[in-house]
Design a protein around this motif. Structure first.
Motif, PDB file in Angstrom:
ATOM      1  N   UNK A 287      -2.881  47.055  -7.906  1.00 57.96           N
ATOM      2  CA  UNK A 287      -3.947  46.343  -8.600  1.00 57.96           C
ATOM      3  C   UNK A 287      -5.326  46.821  -8.163  1.00 57.96           C
ATOM      4  N   UNK A 288      -5.499  46.987  -6.852  1.00 55.97           N
ATOM      5  CA  UNK A 288      -6.800  47.400  -6.327  1.00 55.97           C
ATOM      6  C   UNK A 288      -7.023  48.913  -6.455  1.00 55.97           C
ATOM      7  N   UNK A 289      -5.938  49.663  -6.583  1.00 55.79           N
ATOM      8  CA  UNK A 289      -6.064  51.108  -6.707  1.00 55.79           C
ATOM      9  C   UNK A 289      -6.449  51.780  -5.403  1.00 55.79           C
ATOM     10  N   UNK A 290      -5.923  51.256  -4.306  1.00 50.79           N
ATOM     11  CA  UNK A 290      -6.204  51.856  -2.990  1.00 50.79           C
ATOM     12  C   UNK A 290      -5.235  51.281  -1.956  1.00 50.79           C
ATOM     13  N   UNK A 291      -5.305  51.819  -0.747  1.00 52.59           N
ATOM     14  CA  UNK A 291      -4.469  51.314   0.344  1.00 52.59           C
ATOM     15  C   UNK A 291      -5.100  50.053   0.934  1.00 52.59           C
ATOM     16  N   UNK A 292      -4.246  49.160   1.422  1.00 52.83           N
ATOM     17  CA  UNK A 292      -4.742  47.936   2.064  1.00 52.83           C
ATOM     18  C   UNK A 292      -4.014  47.726   3.388  1.00 52.83           C
ATOM     19  N   UNK A 293      -4.486  46.778   4.156  1.00 51.89           N
ATOM     20  CA  UNK A 293      -3.839  46.417   5.422  1.00 51.89           C
ATOM     21  C   UNK A 293      -2.683  45.457   5.161  1.00 51.89           C
ATOM     22  N   UNK A 294      -1.797  45.345   6.150  1.00 54.42           N
ATOM     23  CA  UNK A 294      -0.659  44.433   6.014  1.00 54.42           C
ATOM     24  C   UNK A 294      -0.566  43.574   7.268  1.00 54.42           C
ATOM     25  N   UNK A 295      -0.562  42.265   7.059  1.00 53.94           N
ATOM     26  CA  UNK A 295      -0.469  41.309   8.157  1.00 53.94           C
ATOM     27  C   UNK A 295       1.017  41.048   8.447  1.00 53.94           C
ATOM     28  N   UNK A 296       1.516  41.677   9.519  1.00 50.28           N
ATOM     29  CA  UNK A 296       2.947  41.570   9.843  1.00 50.28           C
ATOM     30  C   UNK A 296       3.317  40.170  10.312  1.00 50.28           C
ATOM     31  N   UNK A 297       2.389  39.523  10.999  1.00 54.90           N
ATOM     32  CA  UNK A 297       2.686  38.190  11.536  1.00 54.90           C
ATOM     33  C   UNK A 297       2.941  37.205  10.409  1.00 54.90           C
ATOM     34  N   UNK A 298       2.146  37.300   9.350  1.00 52.87           N
ATOM     35  CA  UNK A 298       2.275  36.367   8.227  1.00 52.87           C
ATOM     36  C   UNK A 298       2.919  37.014   7.000  1.00 52.87           C
ATOM     37  N   UNK A 299       3.412  38.244   7.219  1.00 53.94           N
ATOM     38  CA  UNK A 299       4.173  38.954   6.208  1.00 53.94           C
ATOM     39  C   UNK A 299       3.501  39.001   4.829  1.00 53.94           C
ATOM     40  N   UNK A 300       2.277  39.537   4.804  1.00 57.25           N
ATOM     41  CA  UNK A 300       1.593  39.675   3.511  1.00 57.25           C
ATOM     42  C   UNK A 300       0.543  40.780   3.589  1.00 57.25           C
ATOM     43  N   UNK A 302      -3.142  42.296   3.093  1.00 60.30           N
ATOM     44  CA  UNK A 302      -4.496  41.736   3.189  1.00 60.30           C
ATOM     45  C   UNK A 302      -5.284  42.439   2.078  1.00 60.30           C
ATOM     46  N   UNK A 303      -5.437  41.763   0.923  1.00 60.82           N
ATOM     47  CA  UNK A 303      -5.818  42.493  -0.289  1.00 60.82           C
ATOM     48  C   UNK A 303      -7.327  42.689  -0.481  1.00 60.82           C
ATOM     49  N   UNK A 304      -7.946  43.469   0.415  1.00 58.08           N
ATOM     50  CA  UNK A 304      -9.373  43.758   0.267  1.00 58.08           C
ATOM     51  C   UNK A 304      -9.613  45.253   0.397  1.00 58.08           C
ATOM     52  N   UNK A 305     -10.664  45.709  -0.260  1.00 54.53           N
ATOM     53  CA  UNK A 305     -11.041  47.116  -0.151  1.00 54.53           C
ATOM     54  C   UNK A 305     -12.075  47.312   0.952  1.00 54.53           C
ATOM     55  N   UNK A 306     -11.880  48.357   1.733  1.00 54.30           N
ATOM     56  CA  UNK A 306     -12.852  48.708   2.766  1.00 54.30           C
ATOM     57  C   UNK A 306     -12.793  50.229   2.918  1.00 54.30           C
ATOM     58  N   UNK A 307     -13.623  50.808   3.778  1.00 62.91           N
ATOM     59  CA  UNK A 307     -13.603  52.270   3.850  1.00 62.91           C
ATOM     60  C   UNK A 307     -12.250  52.791   4.344  1.00 62.91           C
ATOM     61  N   UNK A 308     -11.544  51.983   5.151  1.00 65.75           N
ATOM     62  CA  UNK A 308     -10.205  52.391   5.612  1.00 65.75           C
ATOM     63  C   UNK A 308      -9.219  52.542   4.453  1.00 65.75           C
ATOM     64  N   UNK A 309      -9.488  51.864   3.333  1.00 68.25           N
ATOM     65  CA  UNK A 309      -8.585  51.928   2.168  1.00 68.25           C
ATOM     66  C   UNK A 309      -8.464  53.342   1.619  1.00 68.25           C
TER      67      UNK A 309
END
Ligand code: DGY
Length: 434
Positions: A287-300, A302-309
């Protein structure tokens, strides 16, 4: 051009310390930082190859017996920084370095690609290859440490357990994780805000979270398995993993150049395939068209864009289609004409703050990786814009730690924020221009 390079050289030489390492910025960061040290070495390599080698040698010398490399090495005492070695207590880990005091957390594994770039820069290739030959197994052992201890699901993706491990310290990404925690109110004296305006630094409450995670790790003597079980912060970071993948590739190339080491090459190749497929399947957000982070503790995700994406561009993990999408997303969300590339957080999002550290400002090390990543995929227009923006920000404002992305900035006369005479801004300017 010569003039600005000379200024950059001055910054680096002034920040170089007797112990054979370079501080990122006077007062604010008085020790050696892991990823800083890698980027700094690239600047030195263009005019003083011995300092470049020393920088790398010194940080790798602080490696622990299990292959871990800490994010800060406290070579000296300083009362201008908090939290120092007394807070971190990394010696609690049974395999910690006996020679150096450090933190018990790490930072992105840049040294594979740093060694490769040093080889490219060096005039005397044989001499540099001899140096690399002496250092490369330490970098390899560091990668083995990550795959052995931090790849929880055996999918080639390694976790970070603290926001300071990401390098993007106070990104709005972490806000959702902070709402799952309720740390005690610590009593301590901030030092960073006596060097830099508080509006450009993380808040007190954010520091409570940072310290609390460290306390949990300390309670368990920095044991990886315990941290994986208990840390409220446990994240798969596309920047960290992209850097690991890029460095794997560099290690493979360098080992092939050196000759022998087939077992290591095989291991790296095997992990590499897993990591690339893990990154693409678990961290790409359609949906965002880029890579995102993943919260392993809460298994989801993290759907935001940042330069790391966009950092995976540098690793070669995205295929041509994905690379094109990444560039489109960057241009659409981060790249309007009134802005310098590349903001550290989505400028269209309400959590964006153009002045606050990793909540929006442009960082030169990210721009350097994005530039090389875009070039690698043949997306040269955007690459060239990132490079031009980086140079203009430094030329107009100085060698700051981070920069306001707004071309006409209503809040301040300068776009340069954070520490001044900041080492990696100087080092990477030299590498951009040489
Ligand atoms: C800081 O103190 O802000 C450092 O970035 C931590 O690594």
């Amino acid at each position: 051009k010569e003039q600005i390079i000379n200024k950059a050289i001055q910054v680096l030489d002034n920040n170089f310390q007797k112990g054979g390492f370079t501080i990122p910025s006077k007062g604010l960061y008085p020790f050696q930082w892991k990823w800083d040290s890698g980027f700094i070495a690239l600047g030195f390599a263009h005019y003083d190859i011995d300092k470049a080698k020393q920088e790398v040698e010194t940080i790798l010398d602080a490696q622990w017996e299990n292959g871990f490399i800490p994010h800060i090495v406290f070579h000296n005492d300083s009362d201008t920084y908090f939290p120092g070695p007394e807070f971190h207590q990394s010696h609690l880990h049974p395999l910690a370095s006996k020679k150096y005091r450090s933190t018990g957390m790490t930072q992105p594994p840049v040294f594979g690609f740093i060694l490769e770039r040093l080889y490219e820069i060096a005039d005397d290739k044989q001499d540099m290859l001899d140096f690399i030959n002496k250092q490369i197994d330490k970098v390899y052992d560091n990668h083995v440490y990550f795959y052995k201890n931090r790849d929880l699901n055996q999918d080639g993706l390694v976790y970070i357990y603290h926001n300071w491990e990401s390098g993007t310290d106070n990104s709005p990404l972490w806000d959702d994780i902070w709402t799952t925690m309720n740390p005690p109110e610590y009593t301590f004296e901030r030092r960073d805000t006596s060097h830099v305006d508080a509006s450009q630094r993380p808040s007190k409450r954010e520091y409570d979270h940072y310290l609390h995670i460290i306390d949990i790790a300390k309670e368990h003597n920095y044991d990886d398995a315990k941290i994986a079980e208990l840390s409220p912060f446990l994240v798969l970071d596309p920047l960290f993993n992209a850097i690991l993948i890029r460095s794997n590739e560099a290690l493979i190339n360098l080992y092939q150049q050196i000759g022998g080491h087939q077992d290591k090459i095989d291991f790296l190749k095997q992990q590499q395939l897993k990591s690339i497929s893990g990154l693409n399947s678990k961290l790409f957000n359609e949906e965002l068209g880029a890579y995102v982070h993943y919260d392993l503790r809460n298994d989801r995700q993290i759907p935001y864009l940042c330069s790391s994406s966009f950092a995976p561009l540098y690793s070669g993990a995205p295929d041509a289609d994905k690379a094109k999408r990444l560039a489109e997303t960057m241009l659409k969300r981060f790249g309007d004409e009134g802005r310098y590339l590349c903001a550290s957080f989505d400028p269209t999002h309400d959590r964006f703050n153009p002045k606050k550290y990793w909540r929006g400002p442009v960082w030169i090390n990210m721009n350097w990786m994005l530039y090389h990543g875009l070039r690698r995929h043949g997306i040269n227009d955007l690459a060239d814009r990132i490079k031009a923006d980086s140079l203009e920000l430094i030329e107009k404002n100085g060698f700051f730690e981070y920069f306001d992305s707004r071309k006409s900035n209503p809040d301040s006369e300068t776009n340069g924020y954070g520490g001044n005479n900041f080492s990696w801004s100087a080092a990477l300017l030299i590498d951009f221009l040489k």
